[in-house]
Design an enzyme around this catalytic site. Sequence first.
Site, PDB file in Angstrom:
ATOM      1  N   GLY A 285       0.804  -1.211   0.000  1.00 26.14           N
ATOM      2  CA  GLY A 285       0.000   0.000   0.000  1.00 26.14           C
ATOM      3  C   GLY A 285       0.837   1.261   0.000  1.00 26.14           C
ATOM      4  CB  CYS A 286       2.106   3.884   0.721  1.00 26.63           C
ATOM      5  SG  CYS A 286       2.171   3.635   2.495  1.00 26.63           S
ATOM      6  N   GLY A 287       0.370   5.515  -1.467  1.00 26.40           N
ATOM      7  CA  GLY A 287       0.429   6.192  -2.755  1.00 26.40           C
ATOM      8  C   GLY A 287       1.200   7.487  -2.621  1.00 26.40           C
TER       9      GLY A 287
END
Length: 392
Positions: free
Chosen positions: A17-19
């Site tokens: 995850g994470c953007g």
Amino acid sequence: MSEQIYKADKDYRVPSGCGVSGIMNEAGERISGDAIMTSIALMRDRSNGLGGGFAAYGIYPDLADYYAFHLMYETDEAKRQTEEYLRAYYTIMHDEPIPSRDVKVITRNPILWRYFLKPREEALAKNPLSTEADLVVQTSMHINSKIKDALVASSGKNMGIFKGVGYPEDIGEFYRLEEYQGYIWTAHGRFPTNSVAWWGGAHPFGLLDWSVVHNGEISSYGINRRYLQNFNYFCSFFTDTEVITYLIDLLIRKHELPFEMVAKILAAPFWADIERMPEEEKEFYQNLRMIYGSALLNGPFGIIVANSDTMLGLNDRLKLRPLVAARWGNFVYVASEESAIRQICPQPDRVWMPRAGEPILGRLKKDIPAKIDIASPLATQVAVEAARREVL
């Protein structure tokens, strides 16, 4: 910070995850925070509401000569102690609450305050070998490690970091980012993996005018942290992003290495690949690995680093996290997903997928230097001399 603002994240673990997203106008033309909020909001599924934040450059043109400290406090006592410390080393030219608005999903926030500071001459005179920048670094580390319930979110000139616990678009609305104008914007939507979710732990992490947003997991954290301690960088937050920020400050500000070379230190080629290089290039990378081996970032990562005149996007040496780049006129874009770029720039001049370890650089046009052959003997000499100066 007090434990009550932590949120458990163990049930939400998604390692990929994470953007991240970044926009830079190389001509220095400023745009509002709307664009970066629109870009990061498209990648909402890459975060889980446990952290979001933004870095913005060029937002305080009327106070550009002063260090803009963004502070987070959990208690009034922390604010009192911090201001007492600041007054010992700086003249406070102006201070005020960081503007915000009520947002339904942001249910609790620390005291948010900003200060515009000018270092006192007598404070600098106490240590003639230190620079203003060294004083600011010392100040940030003292507050973060010695004053309970106080945290420096950012400390550069004409820039600021705005972050908290929530989805990034909600954090942007909370801080009223559409009212700011900047020529570099970066953003992060967090999906915590190994650390708790709290306002100070959200990205970007900042020191001086550096800001770093990060997607990934640095398995070399312990080695990197011990290496930094040799140069008086003390990690108070135990996060990968903190380590990356300090490495960038050490290698670029203190060792004066070019971004291109630092990219080859952080995401160095494998030894097997170095062995197959032409002799001159092979010697260069062997020297770089021997001098800066402890600064190598192992593990999957996609990062966007910015300071007042540069934006850098960089992947790990296997490209285990996504990162896409684009150009349109004077704009440079970097994001985890191409759709996040096309949401704000539907028809860019060029879109490309950088290779593993390949830096994506945006620079203010007035500051673009001559192209550097990083594998030249001169480049090797630069790296060796930088390390030698630091040891002496």
